[in-house]
Design an enzyme around this catalytic site. Structure first.
Site, PDB file in Angstrom:
ATOM      1  N   SER A 119     -14.807 -20.537  30.525  1.00 59.40           N
ATOM      2  CA  SER A 119     -13.373 -20.289  30.328  1.00 59.40           C
ATOM      3  C   SER A 119     -12.989 -20.416  28.863  1.00 59.40           C
ATOM      4  O   SER A 119     -13.577 -21.216  28.113  1.00 59.40           O
ATOM      5  CB  SER A 119     -12.604 -21.329  31.141  1.00 59.40           C
ATOM      6  OG  SER A 119     -11.261 -21.357  30.741  1.00 59.40           O
ATOM      7  N   TYR A 143     -10.365 -29.792  32.842  1.00 62.98           N
ATOM      8  CA  TYR A 143     -10.921 -28.505  33.276  1.00 62.98           C
ATOM      9  C   TYR A 143     -11.768 -27.894  32.156  1.00 62.98           C
ATOM     10  O   TYR A 143     -12.917 -27.499  32.359  1.00 62.98           O
ATOM     11  CB  TYR A 143      -9.782 -27.559  33.681  1.00 62.98           C
ATOM     12  CG  TYR A 143     -10.251 -26.142  33.899  1.00 62.98           C
ATOM     13  CD1 TYR A 143     -11.022 -25.811  35.009  1.00 62.98           C
ATOM     14  CD2 TYR A 143      -9.937 -25.137  32.982  1.00 62.98           C
ATOM     15  CE1 TYR A 143     -11.476 -24.510  35.194  1.00 62.98           C
ATOM     16  CE2 TYR A 143     -10.387 -23.836  33.164  1.00 62.98           C
ATOM     17  CZ  TYR A 143     -11.152 -23.534  34.270  1.00 62.98           C
ATOM     18  OH  TYR A 143     -11.608 -22.247  34.445  1.00 62.98           O
ATOM     19  N   LYS A 147     -15.974 -27.249  31.960  1.00 64.12           N
ATOM     20  CA  LYS A 147     -16.638 -25.961  31.690  1.00 64.12           C
ATOM     21  C   LYS A 147     -17.569 -26.092  30.472  1.00 64.12           C
ATOM     22  O   LYS A 147     -18.691 -25.588  30.472  1.00 64.12           O
ATOM     23  CB  LYS A 147     -15.593 -24.859  31.450  1.00 64.12           C
ATOM     24  CG  LYS A 147     -14.824 -24.476  32.704  1.00 64.12           C
ATOM     25  CD  LYS A 147     -15.735 -23.784  33.700  1.00 64.12           C
ATOM     26  CE  LYS A 147     -15.076 -23.447  35.003  1.00 64.12           C
ATOM     27  NZ  LYS A 147     -15.995 -22.868  35.994  1.00 64.12           N
TER      28      LYS A 147
END
Ligand code: UDP
Length: 348
Positions: A119, A143, A147
């Site tokens: 991402s 988050y 990643k």
């Protein structure tokens, strides 16, 4: 030659679109999905579907042997940024620990090609726009960290094969694709995003246009951008799915490990997106100006040079109106679609 690709999260939004394209390109596909947020009806009938947690290393390894899997595309993961802030363990557990299990299952089973859903959240608030892959990685939420950690694991494991002098043909190779803002649906209205409790702008706006929400909040109107709202690089899901199929071919043809941005290299503001959704839906949205959402960088636009050079990937749907139009039409059909599948499941 036909290959078997194992797709984790293949019942989800991007995973199901990619599964379709893989089948269309002549691959066999095994979908592994625990149906946490995916839908079985989204998996094409020609794919083998196994309801399984991608973190179940032993079971995944058995499946890989059983189906002669030669590559993995790993979509399964949690994706809601605010939730990652309130429940980071959930994100590190599923996005990092389960990814490690999946990577280890590949190594146990001798699967050498791995494509990972990363991402643009790994960049945090980039110093330069458009942001290239060599920019500093500085996530601003769990988050993004989850990643980035998985990218590091992949890099280290790929590197270890080389320093351990494995023959080139046996080395583990991966491509990490850093997604920008994914939206839109199949052009024929047959597939799209069905994630419950969606938070992403175009999905939420289309739900509002369909009367599923009373209003839509604009998170922040005082950013240093042309109209004061955040700017993002919106990419059509079919173009993103094509990037995965292309990355797979690249690895199969002997390509080396890569980290690549997936975006179009241009941005639209929240207000421009909302205007476009109103235009394609012919609905007037009840827009509420709300405070900034924590963790939102003002502008995020991909430098697309590298993916063009490395994969020779070219988008087919770089058109905000088309993205919003397909997303809106899908949203309108979604209720009918889900009901039909419930009825079919009952009848079957
Ligand atoms: N956004 C908004 N209202 C919403 C959802 C999103 O104003 O209901 C804004 C959000 O603050 C960000 C942009 O839209 O500036 C894109 O957010 P999204 O959640 O779609 O994707 P992200 O860029 O966070 O991955």
């Amino acid at each position: 030659m036909q290959h078997t690709v194992l797709v984790t999260g293949g019942a989800g939004y991007i995973g199901s679109h990619t599964t379709r394209q893989l089948l269309h390109a002549g691959h066999r596909v095994v979908v592994v999905d625990n149906l946490y947020s995916g839908n079985k009806w989204a998996v094409p009938e020609q794919a083998v579907f196994v309801e399984l947690d991608s973190g179940n290393r032993a079971a995944v390894c058995r499946l890989m042997h059983e189906h002669d899997v030669t590559a993995v595309i790993h979509f399964a993961g949690h994706i809601v940024v605010p939730e990652s802030v309130s429940d980071p363990a959930k994100y590190y557990g599923n996005n990092v620990v389960n990814s490690l299990q999946m990577i280890q299952a590949c190594r146990d089973a001798g699967v050498r090609h791995f494509i990972f859903s990363s991402s643009a959240a790994v960049y945090g608030t980039p110093a330069t726009i458009p942001v290239g892959e060599e920019a500093d990685t500085a996530p601003i939420n769990p988050y993004g960290f989850s990643k980035l950690t998985t990218e590091w694991m992949l890099q280290d494991l790929s590197h270890s094969d080389r320093i351990n002098n494995k023959p080139a043909g046996e080395c583990f190779n991966h491509v990490a694709l850093r997604y920008f803002n994914v939206a839109g649906a199949a052009l024929d209205g047959s597939l799209g995003q069905a994630t419950p409790d969606a938070t992403h702008l175009i999905k939420v706006a289309c739900e509002a246009a369909c009367g599923k929400r009373d209003q839509i909040a604009i998170f922040g109107t005082d950013y240093d951008t042309e109209d004061g709202t955040c700017v993002r690089d919106y990419i059509h899901v079919e173009d993103l799915a094509k990037a995965h199929v292309t990355a797979l071919e690249y690895l199969r043809n002997g390509g080396q490990c890569q980290t690549l941005n997936c975006g179009y290299g241009r941005g639209f503001s929240v207000r421009q997106v909302l205007d476009t959704v109103q235009k394609v839906s012919n609905a007037e949205l009840n827009l509420i100006e709300a405070p900034r959402r924590p963790g939102d960088p003002p502008i995020l636009i991909a430098d697309k040079t590298k993916i063009h050079e490395v994969l020779n990937w070219r988008p087919d749907y770089d058109d905000l109106e088309l993205i919003c139009d397909t997303a809106y039409k899908w949203e309108r059909n979604l209720v009918k679609f889900q009901k039909r599948h419930r009825d079919q499941t009952k009848a079957g």
